[in-house]
Design an enzyme around this catalytic site. Structure first.
Site, PDB file in Angstrom:
ATOM      1  N   TYR A 117       0.776  -1.250   0.000  1.00  0.00           N
ATOM      2  CA  TYR A 117       0.000   0.000   0.000  1.00  0.00           C
ATOM      3  C   TYR A 117       0.810   1.305   0.000  1.00  0.00           C
ATOM      4  O   TYR A 117       0.238   2.373  -0.203  1.00  0.00           O
ATOM      5  CB  TYR A 117      -0.991  -0.004   1.172  1.00  0.00           C
ATOM      6  CG  TYR A 117      -2.047  -1.081   1.004  1.00  0.00           C
ATOM      7  CD1 TYR A 117      -3.104  -0.903   0.125  1.00  0.00           C
ATOM      8  CD2 TYR A 117      -1.955  -2.291   1.678  1.00  0.00           C
ATOM      9  CE1 TYR A 117      -4.061  -1.887  -0.052  1.00  0.00           C
ATOM     10  CE2 TYR A 117      -2.904  -3.295   1.509  1.00  0.00           C
ATOM     11  CZ  TYR A 117      -3.955  -3.082   0.640  1.00  0.00           C
ATOM     12  OH  TYR A 117      -4.893  -4.062   0.450  1.00  0.00           O
ATOM     13  N   PHE A 403      -9.539  -5.535  10.950  1.00  0.00           N
ATOM     14  CA  PHE A 403     -10.858  -5.396  10.345  1.00  0.00           C
ATOM     15  C   PHE A 403     -10.766  -5.665   8.854  1.00  0.00           C
ATOM     16  O   PHE A 403      -9.684  -5.729   8.303  1.00  0.00           O
ATOM     17  CB  PHE A 403     -11.448  -4.011  10.608  1.00  0.00           C
ATOM     18  CG  PHE A 403     -10.530  -2.868  10.262  1.00  0.00           C
ATOM     19  CD1 PHE A 403     -10.430  -2.377   8.967  1.00  0.00           C
ATOM     20  CD2 PHE A 403      -9.720  -2.292  11.247  1.00  0.00           C
ATOM     21  CE1 PHE A 403      -9.552  -1.330   8.654  1.00  0.00           C
ATOM     22  CE2 PHE A 403      -8.856  -1.240  10.939  1.00  0.00           C
ATOM     23  CZ  PHE A 403      -8.772  -0.761   9.642  1.00  0.00           C
TER      24      PHE A 403
HETATM   25  C1  LIG Z   1      -2.601  -8.130  -3.350  1.00  0.00           C
HETATM   26  C2  LIG Z   1      -3.584  -8.151  -4.535  1.00  0.00           C
HETATM   27  C3  LIG Z   1      -4.876  -7.452  -4.110  1.00  0.00           C
HETATM   28  C4  LIG Z   1      -2.933  -7.402  -5.701  1.00  0.00           C
HETATM   29  O1  LIG Z   1      -3.850  -7.312  -6.761  1.00  0.00           O
HETATM   30  P1  LIG Z   1      -3.352  -7.119  -8.302  1.00  0.00           P
HETATM   31  O2  LIG Z   1      -4.552  -6.757  -9.096  1.00  0.00           O
HETATM   32  O3  LIG Z   1      -2.549  -8.281  -8.680  1.00  0.00           O
HETATM   33  O4  LIG Z   1      -2.398  -5.854  -8.132  1.00  0.00           O
HETATM   34  P2  LIG Z   1      -2.001  -4.848  -9.316  1.00  0.00           P
HETATM   35  O5  LIG Z   1      -1.797  -5.611 -10.571  1.00  0.00           O
HETATM   36  O6  LIG Z   1      -2.944  -3.722  -9.356  1.00  0.00           O
HETATM   37  O7  LIG Z   1      -0.608  -4.330  -8.762  1.00  0.00           O
HETATM   38  C5  LIG Z   1      -0.298  -2.959  -8.577  1.00  0.00           C
HETATM   39  C6  LIG Z   1       1.137  -2.886  -8.106  1.00  0.00           C
HETATM   40  O8  LIG Z   1       1.237  -3.503  -6.820  1.00  0.00           O
HETATM   41  C7  LIG Z   1       2.228  -4.522  -6.835  1.00  0.00           C
HETATM   42  N1  LIG Z   1       1.779  -5.614  -5.981  1.00  0.00           N
HETATM   43  C8  LIG Z   1       0.692  -6.384  -6.146  1.00  0.00           C
HETATM   44  N2  LIG Z   1       0.600  -7.278  -5.149  1.00  0.00           N
HETATM   45  C9  LIG Z   1       1.648  -7.072  -4.346  1.00  0.00           C
HETATM   46  C10 LIG Z   1       2.108  -7.706  -3.162  1.00  0.00           C
HETATM   47  N3  LIG Z   1       1.450  -8.726  -2.606  1.00  0.00           N
HETATM   48  N4  LIG Z   1       3.237  -7.232  -2.590  1.00  0.00           N
HETATM   49  C11 LIG Z   1       3.919  -6.191  -3.140  1.00  0.00           C
HETATM   50  N5  LIG Z   1       3.525  -5.569  -4.286  1.00  0.00           N
HETATM   51  C12 LIG Z   1       2.408  -6.001  -4.867  1.00  0.00           C
HETATM   52  C13 LIG Z   1       2.302  -4.948  -8.287  1.00  0.00           C
HETATM   53  O9  LIG Z   1       3.545  -5.550  -8.565  1.00  0.00           O
HETATM   54  C14 LIG Z   1       2.119  -3.648  -9.015  1.00  0.00           C
HETATM   55  O10 LIG Z   1       3.343  -2.927  -8.981  1.00  0.00           O
HETATM   56  P3  LIG Z   1       3.827  -2.054 -10.242  1.00  0.00           P
HETATM   57  O11 LIG Z   1       2.777  -0.992 -10.398  1.00  0.00           O
HETATM   58  O12 LIG Z   1       5.145  -1.528  -9.783  1.00  0.00           O
HETATM   59  O13 LIG Z   1       3.872  -2.991 -11.380  1.00  0.00           O
HETATM   60  C15 LIG Z   1      -3.917  -9.591  -4.996  1.00  0.00           C
HETATM   61  O14 LIG Z   1      -2.744 -10.233  -5.399  1.00  0.00           O
HETATM   62  C16 LIG Z   1      -4.579 -10.427  -3.925  1.00  0.00           C
HETATM   63  O15 LIG Z   1      -5.806 -10.507  -3.890  1.00  0.00           O
HETATM   64  N6  LIG Z   1      -3.767 -11.081  -3.049  1.00  0.00           N
HETATM   65  C17 LIG Z   1      -4.280 -11.932  -1.997  1.00  0.00           C
HETATM   66  C18 LIG Z   1      -5.188 -11.204  -1.011  1.00  0.00           C
HETATM   67  C19 LIG Z   1      -4.509 -10.039  -0.371  1.00  0.00           C
HETATM   68  O16 LIG Z   1      -3.379 -10.117   0.131  1.00  0.00           O
HETATM   69  N7  LIG Z   1      -5.221  -8.887  -0.343  1.00  0.00           N
HETATM   70  C20 LIG Z   1      -4.787  -7.691   0.309  1.00  0.00           C
HETATM   71  C21 LIG Z   1      -5.476  -7.647   1.618  1.00  0.00           C
HETATM   72  S1  LIG Z   1      -4.900  -6.293   2.607  1.00  0.00           S
END
Ligand SMILES: CC(C)(COP(=O)(O)OP(=O)(O)OC[C@H]1O[C@@H](n2cnc3c(N)ncnc32)[C@H](O)[C@@H]1OP(=O)(O)O)[C@@H](O)C(=O)NCCC(=O)NCCS
Length: 403
Positions: A117, A403
């Site tokens: 984030y 949460f």
């Molecule tokens: C984490 C999650 C929401 C990311 O969704 P996504 O659609 O793949 O993310 P995006 O493609 O929009 O990525 C945006 C950026 O964030 C980065 N990013 C995505 N997931 C990341 C992670 N777990 N750790 C670090 N960076 C991450 C991407 O590499 C990308 O970076 P860039 O802009 O430099 O290329 C998804 O992988 C997920 O649902 N994970 C499991 C559940 C989870 O952890 N949710 C978060 C709860 S707080």
């Protein structure tokens, strides 16, 4: 923009959104009436692939304690993207849109992973401490309390008695999220399937000499036997006390339960007073991790909402790549309860991005710590020290629930 359209959710999305998030987090989805009533579809966004949902984010309407005040804060939760659609920018689109739309001046969340984030301007504003207490090393092995000083409360009585104690904590410690009646009901629900092999939750309360409840603890246990004898576990979920005597008595009770070898507590503050009560603080086996991430979505309003530890009159230059309308120069003038923050053309005393502002907002991070890496730049000598003192707070922020 991705090729997957994003739309506001509707009430009928509750189950599918829940299942999508649970699938992304690798837990079993469960839907219930309470969850349905807590769902705020107008505050949720869904990314779609045809008729199917493939990404979600939600916000809950809650308040949060900040230095010297309790203010509205969007509580972001349920961020998930279907594994088949990962790394195509869905989360980025959902989070960016959400941040631009939230009506509150700040948004907060617990992150599943630290790396996610920061890129959106969230700063790690509170740290939490997990304890894995070695009960054989920690201190006294038995305590005496007055009859009736510690007793067990039913969940029905707890719903009436505990909210005011929790509100009292909110008024003292930044980082504590407010709970509606519905959220209290959810907090005290204890489904056997969610106990992970532990006992049912016990609600302990402490009463002062007049019989008034002035502290509570939520905890469970798990029996265990090791090669040398009893090795049971105590899991403390939450402990809130209004008076020092209640805090001491509840902890002493929990630290001296028969047969227990380990006590776990995942929501200690970094300045948790328990550290002062035990003879061997290293036996607490402390591990510190980020807890609450905070995003300032409206700089002037957010800075005006909190109080400052010392009087201050400074100009901040704030950059914000995600919400460009949030960037610019702001004069913060604060003296006790009189706080003004407005846009200015005056030259800046300090420059920083909205991420550092979010990290320092709850008073738990020093602005000066970011100067060492160039994330805060001091233009007027002396202003970094003053701003660091003003943003600080005597009590560390702590979020006591995920949460
Ligand atoms: C984490 C999650 C929401 C990311 O969704 P996504 O659609 O793949 O993310 P995006 O493609 O929009 O990525 C945006 C950026 O964030 C980065 N990013 C995505 N997931 C990341 C992670 N777990 N750790 C670090 N960076 C991450 C991407 O590499 C990308 O970076 P860039 O802009 O430099 O290329 C998804 O992988 C997920 O649902 N994970 C499991 C559940 C989870 O952890 N949710 C978060 C709860 S707080």
């Amino acid at each position: 923009m991705t090729e997957f359209p994003v739309r506001p959710a509707v009430a009928e999305d509750y189950e599918e959104m829940g299942a999508l998030f649970a699938g992304a987090m690798l837990f079993e989805s469960s839907v219930d009436d309470l969850g349905r009533r807590l769902f705020e579809p107008e505050r949720a966004l869904a990314a779609t692939d045809g008729a199917e949902l493939v990404g979600t984010t939600r916000a809950l309407t809650r308040d949060l304690s900040v230095p010297g005040a309790v203010v509205p804060a969007a509580h972001v939760t349920g961020v998930g993207v279907r594994a088949t659609h990962r790394r195509r920018g869905l989360m980025a689109e959902l989070i960016t849109r959400q941040l631009r739309e939230v009506p509150e001046a700040i948004a907060v969340l617990w992150a599943s992973e630290s790396g996610i984030y920061g890129r959106f301007g969230y700063g790690a504003a509170a740290f939490g401490t997990s304890y894995e207490v070695d009960l054989h090393r920690v201190g006294p092995s038995s305590v005496r309390t007055r009859p009736g000083e510690i007793s067990v409360l039913s969940a029905a009585d707890a719903l009436k008695e505990l909210p005011s104690l929790h509100r009292n904590l909110q008024e003292r410690r930044p980082g504590v999220s407010g709970r509606s009646d519905l959220l209290w009901e959810q907090r005290l629900t204890d489904k056997p399937d969610d106990r992970g092999g532990m006992t049912a939750r016990e609600i302990l309360v402490h009463r002062d000499e007049t019989g008034t409840i002035d502290g509570y603890a939520l905890w469970r246990g798990k029996m265990g036997w090791g090669p040398t004898g009893p090795a049971s576990e105590v899991q403390v979920e939450e402990l809130v006390a209004v008076e020092p005597a209640a805090y001491r008595a509840l902890w002493q009770h929990l630290l001296t339960l028969d047969l227990a070898a380990t006590l776990r507590f995942g929501f200690a503050a970094t300045d948790e007073p328990l550290q002062q009560l035990v003879t061997t603080p290293t036996a607490l086996n402390r591990r510190v991790t980020e807890s609450l991430w905070l995003r300032v979505t409206d700089v002037a309003r957010a800075l005006e909402q909190r109080r400052y530890a010392v009087a201050v009159d400074l100009v901040f230059e704030v950059t914000d790549e995600v919400i460009p309308a949030n960037a610019g120069r702001f004069r913060l003038a604060a003296d006790g309860p009189a706080v003004r923050c407005e846009r200015t053309e005056d030259t800046a005393d300090l420059s920083l991005s909205v991420t550092e502002l979010g990290a320092a907002y709850l008073g738990g991070r020093r602005l000066a710590e970011f100067a060492a890496t160039g994330r805060v730049i001091e233009h007027t000598p002396g202003t970094l020290t003053l701003a660091t003192a003003a943003f600080g707070w005597p009590i560390a922020p702590a979020s006591i629930e995920i949460f």
